[in-house]
Design a protein around this motif. Structure first.
Motif, PDB file in Angstrom:
ATOM      1  N   ARG A  23       0.835  -1.210   0.000  1.00 57.04           N
ATOM      2  CA  ARG A  23       0.000   0.000   0.000  1.00 57.04           C
ATOM      3  C   ARG A  23       0.865   1.253   0.000  1.00 57.04           C
ATOM      4  O   ARG A  23       0.620   2.200  -0.734  1.00 57.04           O
ATOM      5  CB  ARG A  23      -0.827   0.050   1.292  1.00 57.04           C
ATOM      6  CG  ARG A  23      -2.211  -0.384   1.222  1.00 57.04           C
ATOM      7  CD  ARG A  23      -2.838  -0.136   2.610  1.00 57.04           C
ATOM      8  NE  ARG A  23      -3.698  -1.201   2.979  1.00 57.04           N
ATOM      9  CZ  ARG A  23      -4.982  -1.283   2.647  1.00 57.04           C
ATOM     10  NH1 ARG A  23      -5.539  -0.340   1.944  1.00 57.04           N
ATOM     11  NH2 ARG A  23      -5.707  -2.298   3.015  1.00 57.04           N
ATOM     12  N   VAL A  24       1.840   1.235   0.869  1.00 55.70           N
ATOM     13  CA  VAL A  24       2.721   2.386   1.020  1.00 55.70           C
ATOM     14  C   VAL A  24       3.465   2.652  -0.291  1.00 55.70           C
ATOM     15  O   VAL A  24       3.578   3.796  -0.733  1.00 55.70           O
ATOM     16  CB  VAL A  24       3.695   2.169   2.199  1.00 55.70           C
ATOM     17  CG1 VAL A  24       4.754   3.244   2.253  1.00 55.70           C
ATOM     18  CG2 VAL A  24       2.920   2.101   3.518  1.00 55.70           C
ATOM     19  N   GLY A  70      -4.534  -2.620  -0.850  1.00 51.60           N
ATOM     20  CA  GLY A  70      -4.743  -1.275  -1.361  1.00 51.60           C
ATOM     21  C   GLY A  70      -5.833  -1.143  -2.400  1.00 51.60           C
ATOM     22  O   GLY A  70      -6.304  -0.053  -2.666  1.00 51.60           O
ATOM     23  N   ILE A  71      -6.225  -2.238  -2.999  1.00 52.55           N
ATOM     24  CA  ILE A  71      -7.309  -2.214  -3.969  1.00 52.55           C
ATOM     25  C   ILE A  71      -8.526  -2.815  -3.279  1.00 52.55           C
ATOM     26  O   ILE A  71      -8.543  -3.994  -2.927  1.00 52.55           O
ATOM     27  CB  ILE A  71      -6.967  -3.040  -5.238  1.00 52.55           C
ATOM     28  CG1 ILE A  71      -5.602  -2.640  -5.790  1.00 52.55           C
ATOM     29  CG2 ILE A  71      -8.070  -2.913  -6.263  1.00 52.55           C
ATOM     30  CD1 ILE A  71      -5.443  -1.182  -6.135  1.00 52.55           C
ATOM     31  N   ARG A  72      -9.530  -1.986  -3.081  1.00 51.97           N
ATOM     32  CA  ARG A  72     -10.726  -2.456  -2.376  1.00 51.97           C
ATOM     33  C   ARG A  72     -11.663  -3.155  -3.347  1.00 51.97           C
ATOM     34  O   ARG A  72     -12.068  -2.562  -4.336  1.00 51.97           O
ATOM     35  CB  ARG A  72     -11.432  -1.293  -1.702  1.00 51.97           C
ATOM     36  CG  ARG A  72     -10.608  -0.742  -0.538  1.00 51.97           C
ATOM     37  CD  ARG A  72     -11.356   0.256   0.270  1.00 51.97           C
ATOM     38  NE  ARG A  72     -12.651  -0.218   0.683  1.00 51.97           N
ATOM     39  CZ  ARG A  72     -12.956  -0.628   1.909  1.00 51.97           C
ATOM     40  NH1 ARG A  72     -12.047  -0.627   2.832  1.00 51.97           N
ATOM     41  NH2 ARG A  72     -14.160  -1.016   2.209  1.00 51.97           N
ATOM     42  N   PRO A  73     -11.984  -4.404  -3.056  1.00 50.98           N
ATOM     43  CA  PRO A  73     -12.939  -5.101  -3.932  1.00 50.98           C
ATOM     44  C   PRO A  73     -14.334  -4.506  -3.768  1.00 50.98           C
ATOM     45  O   PRO A  73     -14.643  -3.887  -2.739  1.00 50.98           O
ATOM     46  CB  PRO A  73     -12.901  -6.542  -3.426  1.00 50.98           C
ATOM     47  CG  PRO A  73     -12.418  -6.447  -2.022  1.00 50.98           C
ATOM     48  CD  PRO A  73     -11.553  -5.220  -1.941  1.00 50.98           C
ATOM     49  N   LYS A  74     -15.145  -4.694  -4.782  1.00 54.93           N
ATOM     50  CA  LYS A  74     -16.532  -4.240  -4.668  1.00 54.93           C
ATOM     51  C   LYS A  74     -17.187  -5.003  -3.525  1.00 54.93           C
ATOM     52  O   LYS A  74     -16.916  -6.176  -3.299  1.00 54.93           O
ATOM     53  CB  LYS A  74     -17.278  -4.506  -5.969  1.00 54.93           C
ATOM     54  CG  LYS A  74     -16.854  -3.598  -7.102  1.00 54.93           C
ATOM     55  CD  LYS A  74     -17.875  -3.678  -8.218  1.00 54.93           C
ATOM     56  CE  LYS A  74     -17.533  -2.933  -9.455  1.00 54.93           C
ATOM     57  NZ  LYS A  74     -16.990  -1.693  -9.484  1.00 54.93           N
ATOM     58  N   LYS A  75     -18.043  -4.319  -2.793  1.00 59.93           N
ATOM     59  CA  LYS A  75     -18.701  -4.947  -1.658  1.00 59.93           C
ATOM     60  C   LYS A  75     -19.709  -5.980  -2.155  1.00 59.93           C
ATOM     61  O   LYS A  75     -20.533  -5.692  -3.026  1.00 59.93           O
ATOM     62  CB  LYS A  75     -19.425  -3.909  -0.801  1.00 59.93           C
ATOM     63  CG  LYS A  75     -18.495  -3.045   0.000  1.00 59.93           C
ATOM     64  CD  LYS A  75     -19.263  -2.106   0.894  1.00 59.93           C
ATOM     65  CE  LYS A  75     -18.305  -1.201   1.635  1.00 59.93           C
ATOM     66  NZ  LYS A  75     -19.013  -0.213   2.436  1.00 59.93           N
ATOM     67  N   ILE A 127      -7.100   0.913   6.070  1.00 64.41           N
ATOM     68  CA  ILE A 127      -7.940  -0.116   5.456  1.00 64.41           C
ATOM     69  C   ILE A 127      -9.038   0.481   4.583  1.00 64.41           C
ATOM     70  O   ILE A 127      -9.414  -0.079   3.567  1.00 64.41           O
ATOM     71  CB  ILE A 127      -8.526  -1.035   6.545  1.00 64.41           C
ATOM     72  CG1 ILE A 127      -7.418  -1.919   7.088  1.00 64.41           C
ATOM     73  CG2 ILE A 127      -9.661  -1.881   6.017  1.00 64.41           C
ATOM     74  CD1 ILE A 127      -7.767  -2.678   8.325  1.00 64.41           C
ATOM     75  N   ASN A 128      -9.526   1.648   4.945  1.00 61.76           N
ATOM     76  CA  ASN A 128     -10.630   2.249   4.198  1.00 61.76           C
ATOM     77  C   ASN A 128     -10.198   3.006   2.950  1.00 61.76           C
ATOM     78  O   ASN A 128     -11.045   3.453   2.191  1.00 61.76           O
ATOM     79  CB  ASN A 128     -11.446   3.161   5.118  1.00 61.76           C
ATOM     80  CG  ASN A 128     -12.239   2.356   6.113  1.00 61.76           C
ATOM     81  OD1 ASN A 128     -12.781   1.310   5.796  1.00 61.76           O
ATOM     82  ND2 ASN A 128     -12.289   2.822   7.347  1.00 61.76           N
ATOM     83  N   GLU A 129      -8.905   3.142   2.728  1.00 59.62           N
ATOM     84  CA  GLU A 129      -8.453   3.885   1.551  1.00 59.62           C
ATOM     85  C   GLU A 129      -8.252   2.953   0.366  1.00 59.62           C
ATOM     86  O   GLU A 129      -7.529   1.970   0.446  1.00 59.62           O
ATOM     87  CB  GLU A 129      -7.153   4.635   1.848  1.00 59.62           C
ATOM     88  CG  GLU A 129      -6.739   5.510   0.689  1.00 59.62           C
ATOM     89  CD  GLU A 129      -5.531   6.383   0.977  1.00 59.62           C
ATOM     90  OE1 GLU A 129      -5.212   7.216   0.127  1.00 59.62           O
ATOM     91  OE2 GLU A 129      -4.919   6.221   2.047  1.00 59.62           O
ATOM     92  N   ASP A 130      -8.889   3.284  -0.750  1.00 57.29           N
ATOM     93  CA  ASP A 130      -8.735   2.538  -2.003  1.00 57.29           C
ATOM     94  C   ASP A 130      -7.694   3.262  -2.853  1.00 57.29           C
ATOM     95  O   ASP A 130      -7.845   4.451  -3.154  1.00 57.29           O
ATOM     96  CB  ASP A 130     -10.072   2.477  -2.736  1.00 57.29           C
ATOM     97  CG  ASP A 130     -10.031   1.608  -3.972  1.00 57.29           C
ATOM     98  OD1 ASP A 130      -8.939   1.125  -4.351  1.00 57.29           O
ATOM     99  OD2 ASP A 130     -11.095   1.403  -4.576  1.00 57.29           O
ATOM    100  N   LEU A 131      -6.641   2.576  -3.230  1.00 53.57           N
ATOM    101  CA  LEU A 131      -5.542   3.191  -3.967  1.00 53.57           C
ATOM    102  C   LEU A 131      -5.630   2.959  -5.479  1.00 53.57           C
ATOM    103  O   LEU A 131      -4.676   3.266  -6.206  1.00 53.57           O
ATOM    104  CB  LEU A 131      -4.209   2.652  -3.420  1.00 53.57           C
ATOM    105  CG  LEU A 131      -3.981   2.863  -1.923  1.00 53.57           C
ATOM    106  CD1 LEU A 131      -2.703   2.189  -1.473  1.00 53.57           C
ATOM    107  CD2 LEU A 131      -3.956   4.335  -1.576  1.00 53.57           C
ATOM    108  N   THR A 132      -6.751   2.459  -5.959  1.00 46.86           N
ATOM    109  CA  THR A 132      -6.922   2.138  -7.375  1.00 46.86           C
ATOM    110  C   THR A 132      -6.560   3.310  -8.283  1.00 46.86           C
ATOM    111  O   THR A 132      -5.916   3.129  -9.318  1.00 46.86           O
ATOM    112  CB  THR A 132      -8.380   1.694  -7.653  1.00 46.86           C
ATOM    113  OG1 THR A 132      -8.690   0.596  -6.795  1.00 46.86           O
ATOM    114  CG2 THR A 132      -8.560   1.272  -9.093  1.00 46.86           C
TER     115      THR A 132
END
Length: 170
Positions: free
Chosen positions: A66-67, A89-94, A152-157
């Motif tokens: 992520r960093v 770092g990439i949040r999957p769709k809920k 955890i809540n940050e999406d880096l996409t």
């Protein structure tokens, strides 16, 4: 550093290796404030600048990935290469199931507040979070719990297209 020691030892046979424990992790002190991924990226950048490192190859495992994504994709650091190992770092769709769980949790919070008041409901919710959260989260102090939530809540996409250096995904 401790958990990555076997990798460090192996790589040290062939390369000059530097490793850091981020603030709040390993042997380092907790951060003085509520860090997010960008703050941790700045810690790495400062380390690289202070050591005057050149032709850097960055390896990041999980949170370290992520960093690196933020460091290269947003802050514009230009390493020689990057290696992301089980990077986050990439949040999957809920999923529908996840949305239901979150909805139930929000309802429990509201009902607890109504039934028990603000103070007592906070204790009940904290107890529930401690049972449901990861071991790292359960063992963290209040500052690090907030850091975990930020991270955890940050999406880096959005930063991925900005990474132009050779990248190995493991």
């Amino acid at each position: 550093i401790k958990s990555f020691k076997p990798v460090i030892n192996e790589l040290s046979k062939y390369y000059k290796v530097y490793a850091i424990d981020f603030p709040g992790f390993g042997e380092s002190e907790d951060p003085s404030k509520n860090y997010d991924v960008e703050e941790y990226s700045k810690v790495v950048l400062k380390f690289i600048e202070e050591k005057k490192l050149q032709d850097v190859v960055l390896i990041g495992h999980s949170f370290g990935g992520r960093v690196i994504i933020k460091l290269v994709g947003k802050l514009g650091f230009n390493p020689k290469k990057i290696i992301l190992v089980d990077s986050a770092g990439i949040r999957p769709k809920k999923t529908f199931k996840r949305k239901i769980k979150e909805g139930i949790f929000k309802c429990i919070k509201k009902v607890a507040k109504l039934l028990f008041g603000k103070e007592k409901s906070k204790k009940i919710i904290d107890k529930f979070k401690n049972k449901m959260g990861s071991e790292d989260y359960r063992n963290a102090d209040d500052t690090m719990k907030e850091v975990f939530k930020n991270v955890i809540n940050e999406d880096l996409t959005e930063y991925m297209p900005n990474i132009k250096v050779p990248t190995l995904l493991i």
